[in-house]
Design a protein around this motif. Structure first.
Motif, PDB file in Angstrom:
ATOM      1  N   THR A   1       0.804  -1.225   0.000  1.00 28.54           N
ATOM      2  CA  THR A   1       0.000   0.000   0.000  1.00 28.54           C
ATOM      3  C   THR A   1       0.835   1.273   0.000  1.00 28.54           C
ATOM      4  O   THR A   1       0.401   2.306  -0.515  1.00 28.54           O
ATOM      5  CB  THR A   1      -0.937   0.011   1.232  1.00 28.54           C
ATOM      6  N   ASN A   2       2.066   1.255   0.557  1.00 31.61           N
ATOM      7  CA  ASN A   2       2.897   2.469   0.560  1.00 31.61           C
ATOM      8  C   ASN A   2       3.940   2.458  -0.556  1.00 31.61           C
ATOM      9  O   ASN A   2       4.821   3.330  -0.613  1.00 31.61           O
ATOM     10  CB  ASN A   2       3.570   2.670   1.912  1.00 31.61           C
ATOM     11  N   ASN A   3       3.886   1.474  -1.418  1.00 28.80           N
ATOM     12  CA  ASN A   3       4.711   1.402  -2.629  1.00 28.80           C
ATOM     13  C   ASN A   3       6.221   1.514  -2.355  1.00 28.80           C
ATOM     14  O   ASN A   3       6.960   2.147  -3.120  1.00 28.80           O
ATOM     15  CB  ASN A   3       4.307   2.509  -3.611  1.00 28.80           C
ATOM     16  N   ASP A   4       6.692   0.870  -1.283  1.00 28.91           N
ATOM     17  CA  ASP A   4       8.137   0.910  -1.004  1.00 28.91           C
ATOM     18  C   ASP A   4       8.849  -0.379  -1.423  1.00 28.91           C
ATOM     19  O   ASP A   4      10.039  -0.556  -1.171  1.00 28.91           O
ATOM     20  CB  ASP A   4       8.393   1.195   0.474  1.00 28.91           C
ATOM     21  N   GLY A   5       8.100  -1.309  -2.053  1.00 26.85           N
ATOM     22  CA  GLY A   5       8.708  -2.544  -2.549  1.00 26.85           C
ATOM     23  C   GLY A   5       8.846  -3.635  -1.512  1.00 26.85           C
ATOM     24  O   GLY A   5       9.321  -4.734  -1.831  1.00 26.85           O
ATOM     25  N   GLU A   6       8.440  -3.392  -0.258  1.00 34.18           N
ATOM     26  CA  GLU A   6       8.491  -4.391   0.801  1.00 34.18           C
ATOM     27  C   GLU A   6       7.140  -4.450   1.507  1.00 34.18           C
ATOM     28  O   GLU A   6       6.322  -3.538   1.375  1.00 34.18           O
ATOM     29  CB  GLU A   6       9.604  -4.066   1.804  1.00 34.18           C
ATOM     30  N   LEU A   7       6.944  -5.535   2.264  1.00 40.06           N
ATOM     31  CA  LEU A   7       5.659  -5.726   2.923  1.00 40.06           C
ATOM     32  C   LEU A   7       5.831  -5.681   4.440  1.00 40.06           C
ATOM     33  O   LEU A   7       6.670  -6.383   5.010  1.00 40.06           O
ATOM     34  CB  LEU A   7       5.039  -7.076   2.529  1.00 40.06           C
ATOM     35  N   SER A   8       5.004  -4.838   5.077  1.00 40.67           N
ATOM     36  CA  SER A   8       4.914  -4.854   6.536  1.00 40.67           C
ATOM     37  C   SER A   8       4.053  -6.049   6.940  1.00 40.67           C
ATOM     38  O   SER A   8       3.515  -6.765   6.084  1.00 40.67           O
ATOM     39  CB  SER A   8       4.268  -3.564   7.034  1.00 40.67           C
ATOM     40  N   GLN A   9       3.882  -6.257   8.245  1.00 40.11           N
ATOM     41  CA  GLN A   9       3.052  -7.384   8.677  1.00 40.11           C
ATOM     42  C   GLN A   9       1.615  -7.209   8.202  1.00 40.11           C
ATOM     43  O   GLN A   9       0.988  -8.164   7.740  1.00 40.11           O
ATOM     44  CB  GLN A   9       3.086  -7.533  10.204  1.00 40.11           C
ATOM     45  N   GLU A  10       1.093  -5.987   8.281  1.00 39.38           N
ATOM     46  CA  GLU A  10      -0.271  -5.743   7.824  1.00 39.38           C
ATOM     47  C   GLU A  10      -0.395  -5.981   6.325  1.00 39.38           C
ATOM     48  O   GLU A  10      -1.369  -6.586   5.858  1.00 39.38           O
ATOM     49  CB  GLU A  10      -0.681  -4.310   8.171  1.00 39.38           C
ATOM     50  N   GLU A  11       0.599  -5.531   5.555  1.00 35.20           N
ATOM     51  CA  GLU A  11       0.584  -5.741   4.104  1.00 35.20           C
ATOM     52  C   GLU A  11       0.764  -7.237   3.769  1.00 35.20           C
ATOM     53  O   GLU A  11       0.178  -7.739   2.808  1.00 35.20           O
ATOM     54  CB  GLU A  11       1.687  -4.913   3.449  1.00 35.20           C
ATOM     55  N   PHE A  12       1.569  -7.901   4.584  1.00 31.17           N
ATOM     56  CA  PHE A  12       1.775  -9.333   4.366  1.00 31.17           C
ATOM     57  C   PHE A  12       0.473 -10.111   4.583  1.00 31.17           C
ATOM     58  O   PHE A  12       0.167 -11.063   3.854  1.00 31.17           O
ATOM     59  CB  PHE A  12       2.868  -9.841   5.307  1.00 31.17           C
ATOM     60  N   GLU A  13      -0.308  -9.703   5.589  1.00 29.18           N
ATOM     61  CA  GLU A  13      -1.597 -10.354   5.818  1.00 29.18           C
ATOM     62  C   GLU A  13      -2.514 -10.156   4.612  1.00 29.18           C
ATOM     63  O   GLU A  13      -3.257 -11.068   4.222  1.00 29.18           O
ATOM     64  CB  GLU A  13      -2.241  -9.804   7.091  1.00 29.18           C
ATOM     65  N   LYS A  14      -2.450  -8.987   4.021  1.00 30.79           N
ATOM     66  CA  LYS A  14      -3.235  -8.740   2.809  1.00 30.79           C
ATOM     67  C   LYS A  14      -2.737  -9.623   1.668  1.00 30.79           C
ATOM     68  O   LYS A  14      -3.538 -10.186   0.898  1.00 30.79           O
ATOM     69  CB  LYS A  14      -3.130  -7.261   2.417  1.00 30.79           C
ATOM     70  N   PHE A  15      -1.417  -9.766   1.568  1.00 30.45           N
ATOM     71  CA  PHE A  15      -0.810 -10.624   0.549  1.00 30.45           C
ATOM     72  C   PHE A  15      -1.289 -12.071   0.703  1.00 30.45           C
ATOM     73  O   PHE A  15      -1.703 -12.714  -0.273  1.00 30.45           O
ATOM     74  CB  PHE A  15       0.713 -10.548   0.680  1.00 30.45           C
ATOM     75  N   ILE A  16      -1.258 -12.566   1.937  1.00 29.34           N
ATOM     76  CA  ILE A  16      -1.706 -13.937   2.189  1.00 29.34           C
ATOM     77  C   ILE A  16      -3.194 -14.078   1.890  1.00 29.34           C
ATOM     78  O   ILE A  16      -3.651 -15.083   1.334  1.00 29.34           O
ATOM     79  CB  ILE A  16      -1.416 -14.350   3.645  1.00 29.34           C
TER      80      ILE A  16
END
Length: 770
Positions: free
Chosen positions: A203-218
């Motif tokens: 969501t913040n377009n930095d090329g890496e995933l935070s835990q919250e972004e990772f949950e969205k990925f999963i």
């Protein structure tokens, strides 16, 4: 283990844990692991993750890659220096005064895993710490074996997944960490698929995933379109044409209707509320509503798999009959680890068979040159093990999986002198487990009477007078032009066959005293047995001789015989590579014991596992009434005698997270599913789906199939997933189930393969035809 799961699945745990046992191992502790060269111990940090169902090991400095051991792949935990590696270490250091290694027996333990092929040799800080590890891991091993891997909190794993994936420990996941994590859970995506999923989640377009972004990925990775459609149907009561329509919740009333209408499960309103309370992660559970995520979590729970847990998780059949009324999970030449001619003979093979569910084990016992009886396969190149070592292994493992009797069948080749040694060994190690009460036809013990008992099954050879000849008997078969000739002494004369005693040693009374419940008797024909044998008589037939009997005798006569006498069928002499006979050929006529080579994974073992998953996996399955009541006139070759025909309709909907077909082949799967029906000959059938190209993650088929099952009491269904390839299609996974243990409705199927990965999602309907 949560109280919900204990109640929901009805667990009765054999191992009593202390209140904080599991918590201590979840926190973890330092253990020392014997290194590969068996010279010294290296320190590791071990912790139990009950959410992911794994044991995690790291180096002390947490610098190296974590090693993960799935609890479902653990075979056994043994205390003390019980492995060859630890024994070797002890011996070396007892001869080496310089190292001054302290005594390690009370602190050491061994974790055996990967189907008894590998082991971890560990040293705990103290005996008390060692005992905690042994208790807890034994608990999970037995729970997995008996309850088919059902463990709690399977869907609340996001935090754990993130921590495992975050190798740099910077609370961010880069592309390499994400790729490595996906590989570790057997998911392989195309580069463009992975790139798109990361972009959609970042969501913040930095090329890496935070835990919250990772949950969205999963969440995107595990999106289940087919369950979403079902969710819409349940919530709205109809299938909406608007693809963007997504109801917010399923109410408890509609959930209850879904269970009754589709799943064929009757639950009270309060039971439905309790299910929602457990699986719904949002505040909607306070209003007893299911969100989409909560509903998916529920559908993925092992309770909703294809197996009827009411039949596979506990003993539910009547156990007040004698052995003749049950199929018995039986191992052939249990002591062998491979082929019948050159493979290793090992005491641990008895443990392996018992932990896989066997309740009948075999020992070929011969004189030892040092006066100690040995077990080995005569006239072959197999090595020898001590009879006493095998007996001790059987004693130590006899009732870890089942409390019902363990039968040790002995092929006797010992002189009277070493028979006395055998008796001393049996009494020394098994006396408390032997059934030594007087038995007659009026008080023959049931399986219930024989709980926690070990039964010695042995032939009683009698020395033949010199120059005597073995008499033959004949009896007329259904085909009057033929007669079946049997040896009056032994029916087994094929090379390498079991239950042969060509030495004809006279039996000693002391041995006869421990053979009380089942006594081997030569098969002299059906009529002879019915007229002369008591309930405790048990015969053995080689595969060729049993086939001849099936060809020459009426089915009703054979079933009358097997309804009264416990009979073993064992592989033909030509199966020197340890291939297996076809157990169904004999089960359908009521033969209780189809002895299999447990070291050979094949269709026969798949069917054996499926049959004996029934009745709580206790190793004994009550034969259907058509095989215990000869007056019914059942004939497995005559459809007119089959009165319980059913229609089996199945929709193969989808698959999830299929493993790559090989460690060497990393391409994406092109999967298809085969469905095969086994049972009486007329029920044999098969069909297969189309192939889905380039999708091992979430292929969807939505294909319908229909089968007529003429004899459901003896039918099995096998699901096989393969990767279509040029030449030979590659095996991905399989699951075999007894037809009577299939639950209707929308069900997942856990595939069996080397990595224990992948599921199918199916819809099932079963109808009576008569």
């Amino acid at each position: 283990m949560t109280d919900f799961y204990k109640k929901y699945y009805g667990y009765e745990d054999n191992i009593k844990l202390k209140d904080d046992d599991i918590r201590k191992l979840e926190e973890g502790m330092n253990l020392k692991k014997l290194n590969g060269n068996k010279e010294e111990f290296n320190e590791r940090f071990y912790r139990l993750d009950t959410n992911l169902n794994v044991l995690v090991a790291t180096t002390k400095e947490f610098l190296k890659k974590e090693k993960i051991y799935e609890l479902t792949l653990l075979s056994e935990v043994k205390e003390g220096c019980s492995s060859d590696n630890l024994k070797s270490f002890q011996l070396k250091n007892s001869l080496n005064d310089r190292k001054k290694i302290p005594e390690i027996e009370d602190k050491s333990f061994v974790i055996v895993y990967d189907n008894f092929k590998k082991s971890l040799d560990l040293l705990a800080p103290s005996k008390a710490h060692r005992d905690i590890w042994v208790r807890v891991l034994s608990y999970f091993i037995i729970l997995t074996k008996k309850r088919k891997g059902v463990l709690p909190e399977a869907d609340k794993i996001m935090t754990n997944y993130f921590e495992l994936a975050d190798k740099s420990k910077n609370k961010r996941l880069n592309k390499n960490e994400i790729t490595e994590f996906l590989d570790s859970i057997n998911i392989k995506l195309k580069k463009d698929q992975l790139k798109q999923l990361i972009q959609d989640s970042d969501t913040n377009n930095d090329g890496e995933l935070s835990q919250e972004e990772f949950e969205k990925f999963i969440g995107q990775l595990s999106r289940r379109k087919e369950i979403m459609s079902l969710y819409k149907l349940i919530a709205s009561g109809e299938q909406k044409s608007d693809i963007n329509f997504l109801p917010e919740f399923i109410t408890v009333d509609k959930f209850r209707t879904f269970l009754e209408k589709y799943q064929k499960e009757s639950k009270s309103l309060e039971e439905c509320k309790e299910i929602i309370r457990h699986f719904e992660p949002s505040d909607a559970k306070e209003e007893f509503k299911f969100s989409l995520y909560g509903f998916i979590s529920y559908m993925k729970d092992p309770h909703n798999f294809i197996d009827d847990l009411e039949k596979t998780s506990k003993v539910y059949m009547k156990m007040d009959h004698s052995f003749a009324s049950y199929f018995i999970n039986s191992s052939h030449n249990t002591y062998l680890s491979g082929d019948q001619i050159t493979s290793d003979t090992r005491p641990d093979c008895y443990m392996t068979a018992i932990m896989r569910g066997a309740r009948l084990l075999e020992m070929d016992v011969h004189d030892g040159s040092d006066g100690k009886p040995r077990i080995f396969h005569k006239k072959t190149l197999t090595n020898k093990i001590l009879f006493e070592d095998a007996i001790k292994v059987c004693r130590d493992n006899a009732f870890k999986i089942s409390n019902f009797p363990l039968i040790i069948t002995i092929e006797l080749h010992c002189t009277p002198k070493q028979q006395l040694v055998m008796v001393d060994i049996i009494k020394k190690h098994l006396y408390e487990y032997l059934y030594l009460e007087d038995i007659d036809e009026n008080n023959y013990p049931s399986l219930k009477d024989l709980e926690k008992k070990i039964i010695i099954r042995c032939q009683k050879p009698k020395k033949q007078p010199e120059n005597s000849t073995i008499k033959k008997m004949t009896f007329t078969s259904k085909n009057s032009s033929k007669s079946l000739s049997m040896d009056a002494s032994y029916d087994d004369d094929d090379q390498y066959d079991d239950d042969v005693d060509d030495e004809s040693y006279e039996e000693i009374k002391e041995l006869e005293d421990v053979i009380t419940v089942i006594q081997n008797a030569s098969f002299k024909g059906i009529e002879f047995a019915l007229n002369n044998y008591s309930k405790g008589k048990s015969s053995s037939l080689s595969e060729p001789k049993c086939n001849k009997l099936l060809e020459e005798e009426r089915a009703q006569d054979i079933i009358k015989y097997t309804a009264n006498f416990c009979t073993k069928v064992y592989p033909a002499f030509y199966r020197q590579d340890s291939t297996n006979l076809k157990p169904l050929d004999y089960w359908i006529y009521g033969f209780q014991i189809a002895a299999l080579n447990f070291q050979t994974d094949d269709l026969s073992m798949d069917l054996n596992d499926a049959l004996f998953a029934d009745n709580g996996g206790c190793g004994y399955v009550l034969k259907p009434r058509i095989l215990t009541d000869p007056t019914l006139g059942f004939d497995p070759l005559d459809i007119r005698t089959m009165r319980n025909k059913m229609k089996f309709k199945i929709k193969i909907i989808s698959a999830q997270n299929l493993p790559t077909n090989s460690e060497l082949i990393k391409d994406i799967s092109d999967p298809y599913v085969s469905i095969k029906i086994y049972g009486v000959p007329i029920d044999k059938n098969e069909a297969k789906t189309q192939t889905v190209k380039d999708n091992g993650l979430n292929p969807i088929w939505n294909e319908d199939f229909e089968f007529t099952i003429n004899c459901p009491e003896l039918a099995f269904v096998k699901f096989i997933v393969k990767d279509e390839d040029v030449g030979n299609d590659d095996f991905i996974g399989q699951y075999t189930i007894r037809f009577q243990n299939i639950k209707q409705g929308y069900r997942h199927i856990a595939l069996k393969n080397k990595s224990s990965k992948g599921t199918l999602f199916v819809g099932i309907r079963i109808f009576n035809l008569e």
